[in-house]
Design a protein around this motif. Structure first.
Motif, PDB file in Angstrom:
ATOM      1  N   ASP A 123       0.814  -1.215   0.000  1.00  0.00           N
ATOM      2  CA  ASP A 123       0.000   0.000   0.000  1.00  0.00           C
ATOM      3  C   ASP A 123       0.853   1.273   0.000  1.00  0.00           C
ATOM      4  O   ASP A 123       1.862   1.328  -0.694  1.00  0.00           O
ATOM      5  N   SER A 124       0.497   2.291   0.778  1.00  0.00           N
ATOM      6  CA  SER A 124       0.959   3.660   0.482  1.00  0.00           C
ATOM      7  C   SER A 124       2.242   4.064   1.213  1.00  0.00           C
ATOM      8  O   SER A 124       2.298   5.121   1.854  1.00  0.00           O
ATOM      9  N   TRP A 125       3.297   3.272   1.100  1.00  0.00           N
ATOM     10  CA  TRP A 125       4.579   3.695   1.667  1.00  0.00           C
ATOM     11  C   TRP A 125       5.005   5.004   1.016  1.00  0.00           C
ATOM     12  O   TRP A 125       4.957   5.155  -0.207  1.00  0.00           O
ATOM     13  N   ASP A 126       5.470   5.946   1.857  1.00  0.00           N
ATOM     14  CA  ASP A 126       5.741   7.307   1.383  1.00  0.00           C
ATOM     15  C   ASP A 126       7.220   7.669   1.317  1.00  0.00           C
ATOM     16  O   ASP A 126       7.558   8.807   0.982  1.00  0.00           O
ATOM     17  N   ASN A 198       0.276  -2.353  -8.673  1.00  0.00           N
ATOM     18  CA  ASN A 198       1.500  -1.589  -8.419  1.00  0.00           C
ATOM     19  C   ASN A 198       1.564  -0.992  -7.015  1.00  0.00           C
ATOM     20  O   ASN A 198       2.294  -0.018  -6.795  1.00  0.00           O
ATOM     21  N   TYR A 199       0.849  -1.570  -6.075  1.00  0.00           N
ATOM     22  CA  TYR A 199       0.916  -1.076  -4.696  1.00  0.00           C
ATOM     23  C   TYR A 199       1.394  -2.130  -3.703  1.00  0.00           C
ATOM     24  O   TYR A 199       1.270  -1.945  -2.485  1.00  0.00           O
ATOM     25  N   THR A 200       1.958  -3.246  -4.209  1.00  0.00           N
ATOM     26  CA  THR A 200       2.794  -4.115  -3.389  1.00  0.00           C
ATOM     27  C   THR A 200       4.099  -4.308  -4.152  1.00  0.00           C
ATOM     28  O   THR A 200       4.087  -4.650  -5.339  1.00  0.00           O
ATOM     29  N   THR A 201       5.203  -4.083  -3.480  1.00  0.00           N
ATOM     30  CA  THR A 201       6.514  -4.159  -4.103  1.00  0.00           C
ATOM     31  C   THR A 201       7.366  -5.166  -3.341  1.00  0.00           C
ATOM     32  O   THR A 201       7.351  -5.189  -2.106  1.00  0.00           O
ATOM     33  N   ILE A 202       8.088  -6.001  -4.091  1.00  0.00           N
ATOM     34  CA  ILE A 202       8.911  -7.049  -3.492  1.00  0.00           C
ATOM     35  C   ILE A 202      10.386  -6.721  -3.718  1.00  0.00           C
ATOM     36  O   ILE A 202      10.806  -6.389  -4.821  1.00  0.00           O
ATOM     37  N   TYR A 203      11.159  -6.859  -2.629  1.00  0.00           N
ATOM     38  CA  TYR A 203      12.605  -6.656  -2.663  1.00  0.00           C
ATOM     39  C   TYR A 203      13.290  -7.896  -2.088  1.00  0.00           C
ATOM     40  O   TYR A 203      12.727  -8.590  -1.238  1.00  0.00           O
TER      41      TYR A 203
END
Length: 251
Positions: A123-126, A198-203
């Protein structure tokens, strides 16, 4: 400087420090023959330390001592561990302004530990902005009580008129575009943006520390700020898809 210290220094120096050091060295009035010698030594050291295929190179091969993708619902030795299913993957989490800890026992003889984390930011990490309402959004890793990584992440769109930048893959504070260094970016959010791609990102990233005891305590945590949301955890959270631990010995 020992080989072990040299190896660790390459892992923990921030990018800015590496560039500064190299620039200073290159500005020194040294002969071309010395430059060639230095480059040869540096290349040989990097090659031997990164390959580690046999003891002749100066280090033992990596030994995998722990691997958990949570598909077997294994939460042994966890504190504050919990699981949920998202996009058909079983994940550790989700967390918001919390820590989760796992202790890995019975390590073989070693002097370096490498911990690899697959992190999912939802979600909305800033990212970096520090205006007192929605950031900065920190995530950190602590190994045996020593903080080894602190950074920020952003799931923000990035256009000419609006872009909330993040520090990752560097430590805080650096200005990188949202999702820099990600291995996947097209998943929907978990809660607030569950219907929006595009509101979950994997690292996926690894950290190495000098370590020689027979167990290691891994703590993952965050400091997320979203003061204008009635449900901050729905607004931004994180989870973990996989944790692996390797030991190695650098001679």
């Amino acid at each position: 400087m020992s080989v072990t210290d040299f190896f660790l220094s390459l892992q923990v120096l921030p990018a800015r420090a590496k560039i500064t050091q190299l620039t200073w060295n290159l500005e020194m009035p040294i002969k071309p023959s010395l430059v060639n010698l230095f480059c040869s030594i540096l290349f040989a050291a990097l090659f031997s330390l990164s390959s580690c295929q046999d003891t002749a190179c100066g280090c033992d091969p990596e030994t995998l001592v722990y691997s958990n993708d949570f598909s077997k619902l294994d939460l042994a030795n966890f504190e504050n561990g919990r699981l949920f299913v998202f996009q058909r993957d079983t994940l550790l989490g989700n967390y918001h302004n919390e820590e989760v800890t796992v202790t890995v026992p019975n390590l073989p003889s070693h002097n370096i530990v490498k911990v690899t984390i697959e992190l999912w930011t939802h979600d909305s990490w800033d990212g970096n902005p520090d205006e007192g309402i929605s950031g900065p959004d920190f995530w950190y890793m602590v190994l045996d009580g020593q903080e080894v990584f602190r950074t920020t992440f952003s799931n923000s769109p990035c256009v000419s008129t609006f872009c909330l930048r993040q520090s990752y893959p560097d430590i805080f504070f650096r200005q990188n575009d949202p999702k820099t260094g990600a291995i996947r970016t097209n998943l929907p959010g978990l809660c607030l943006f569950s219907a929006t791609p595009n509101y979950t990102t994997i690292y996926s990233f690894s950290k190495l520390i000098e370590h020689d005891t027979d167990s290691i305590k891994i703590t993952l945590g965050d400091e997320l700020r979203q003061t204008n949301s009635p449900n901050p955890k729905c607004d931004e959270s994180w989870s973990v898809g996989k944790i692996t631990v390797h030991t190695l010995t650098v001679l």
